[in-house]
Design an enzyme around this catalytic site. Sequence first.
Site, PDB file in Angstrom:
ATOM      1  N   ARG A  15       0.835  -1.198   0.000  1.00  0.00           N
ATOM      2  CA  ARG A  15       0.000   0.000   0.000  1.00  0.00           C
ATOM      3  C   ARG A  15       0.873   1.254   0.000  1.00  0.00           C
ATOM      4  NH1 ARG A  15      -3.611  -1.357   5.191  1.00  0.00           N
ATOM      5  NH2 ARG A  15      -1.628  -2.355   5.771  1.00  0.00           N
ATOM      6  N   LYS A  75       1.650   1.973   7.414  1.00  0.00           N
ATOM      7  CA  LYS A  75       1.997   1.184   8.595  1.00  0.00           C
ATOM      8  C   LYS A  75       2.959   1.932   9.502  1.00  0.00           C
ATOM      9  CE  LYS A  75       0.700  -2.188   9.567  1.00  0.00           C
ATOM     10  NZ  LYS A  75      -0.514  -2.423  10.413  1.00  0.00           N
ATOM     11  N   TYR A  94      -1.076   4.553  10.739  1.00  0.00           N
ATOM     12  CA  TYR A  94      -1.462   3.565  11.740  1.00  0.00           C
ATOM     13  C   TYR A  94      -0.272   3.351  12.662  1.00  0.00           C
ATOM     14  CZ  TYR A  94      -5.584   2.329   8.936  1.00  0.00           C
ATOM     15  OH  TYR A  94      -6.770   2.370   8.254  1.00  0.00           O
ATOM     16  N   HIS A  96      -0.763   1.680  16.247  1.00  0.00           N
ATOM     17  CA  HIS A  96      -1.022   0.482  17.052  1.00  0.00           C
ATOM     18  C   HIS A  96      -0.009   0.353  18.188  1.00  0.00           C
ATOM     19  CE1 HIS A  96      -4.104  -0.907  14.292  1.00  0.00           C
ATOM     20  NE2 HIS A  96      -3.267  -0.749  13.280  1.00  0.00           N
ATOM     21  N   GLU A 118      -5.865   4.880  13.768  1.00  0.00           N
ATOM     22  CA  GLU A 118      -6.813   3.960  14.399  1.00  0.00           C
ATOM     23  C   GLU A 118      -7.474   4.508  15.646  1.00  0.00           C
ATOM     24  OE1 GLU A 118      -2.913   3.031  16.425  1.00  0.00           O
ATOM     25  OE2 GLU A 118      -3.548   3.500  14.382  1.00  0.00           O
ATOM     26  N   ASP A 270      -2.897  -6.664  15.143  1.00  0.00           N
ATOM     27  CA  ASP A 270      -2.245  -5.360  15.272  1.00  0.00           C
ATOM     28  C   ASP A 270      -2.340  -4.807  16.689  1.00  0.00           C
ATOM     29  OD1 ASP A 270      -1.077  -4.741  12.815  1.00  0.00           O
ATOM     30  OD2 ASP A 270      -2.987  -4.169  11.949  1.00  0.00           O
TER      31      ASP A 270
END
Length: 376
Positions: A15, A75, A94, A96, A118, A270
């Site tokens: 991505r 990510k 993101y 996490h 998130e 995740d």
Amino acid sequence: MRVGVPKEVKNHEYRVAITPVGVHELVEHGHEVFVERGAGVGSSIPDQEYEGAGAKLLDSADEVWGNAETVLKVKEPVAEEYHRLREDLVLFTYLHLAADRPLTEELVNRKVTGIAYETVQLPSGGLPLLYPMSEVAGCLAPQVGAHSLLKAQGGRGVLMGGVGGVANAKVVIIGAGVSGQNAANIALGMGADVTLLDTDLDKLRLSFWRYNNRVHGLASSKLAIRQQVLEADMVIGAVLIPGAKAPKLVTNDLVAEMKPGSVLVDIAVDQGGCFEDTHPTTHADPTYQVHNSIFYCVANMPGAVPNTSTYALTNATLPYVVAVADKGWAQACRDDHSLALGLNTHAGALTNAPVAEAHGMASTPLDEVLSAGGPS
């Protein structure tokens, strides 16, 4: 503002954090966008499309990070990227963090302003930047689970459904949120016998009407989980607590009693996963065996369908990215409490209480950070 978009480096992560449409929008607002050459190739977006939209292509990740005031990623940064983190940087991706103490410490120690997709949360409780990837991961879970059920992959050798006179595969989904509902939809379409478990009765009522009572909805409890898991050919873990670690709902002892060759897919990996034996895997080596069952715990599942995922992600993130670029992160957060909830770290402070709790660290109230955040 100078916005940087580096190429993702996580294993089999194809991505990219923005589409040419997003670049065009930022450029129209007067911002500079730096894209690393080849960043979009994995999503079937050639460099020429970024150039045509007004991006400036740079040859290396170091150049992109070094030129940018705000870095957009998909990510979380991995260890090989930590040296690029710095005090005057806004990182929007993101994160996490509840499942990643090393990264949490790096962001705090390097005083990065880290905004996590998130944990951006609407007044309704919805997670607008997690939603599209939860949709994708939910849709993928029955597909990858069905593949893992093949005997050649170590599974039970069970078809999801469709053969008269033979029982369909029993798929148990723990969590009836966005990913769980999408998993149910795909598993049902594949012919499986599907059961959804959740503590939220409203979500179960929604699934009743959505699937015309073709999906079994059960109120979740330890006993209900145990009974359903022992009967399952496939278990999909789809439990999410925003920003916090996922609860461990399927124990090692329970897995030991499951059908040989059964498959467990943990969408919540995740956030630490909702199976006791979950640990993150990659698309290159996605599964491992626990007792006689197969675990699929890839930590970036939507990366398997990057073209779909990249466009879905940019559709959701772009309004927030434009707001941060136009106003600066602090004012954008003051103007939009939903975005403010995405702030996880700033100036050495940890601003997300669930993340702090997960690591036994101190947290700083969000209002205190925003009041001292300055004009940018």
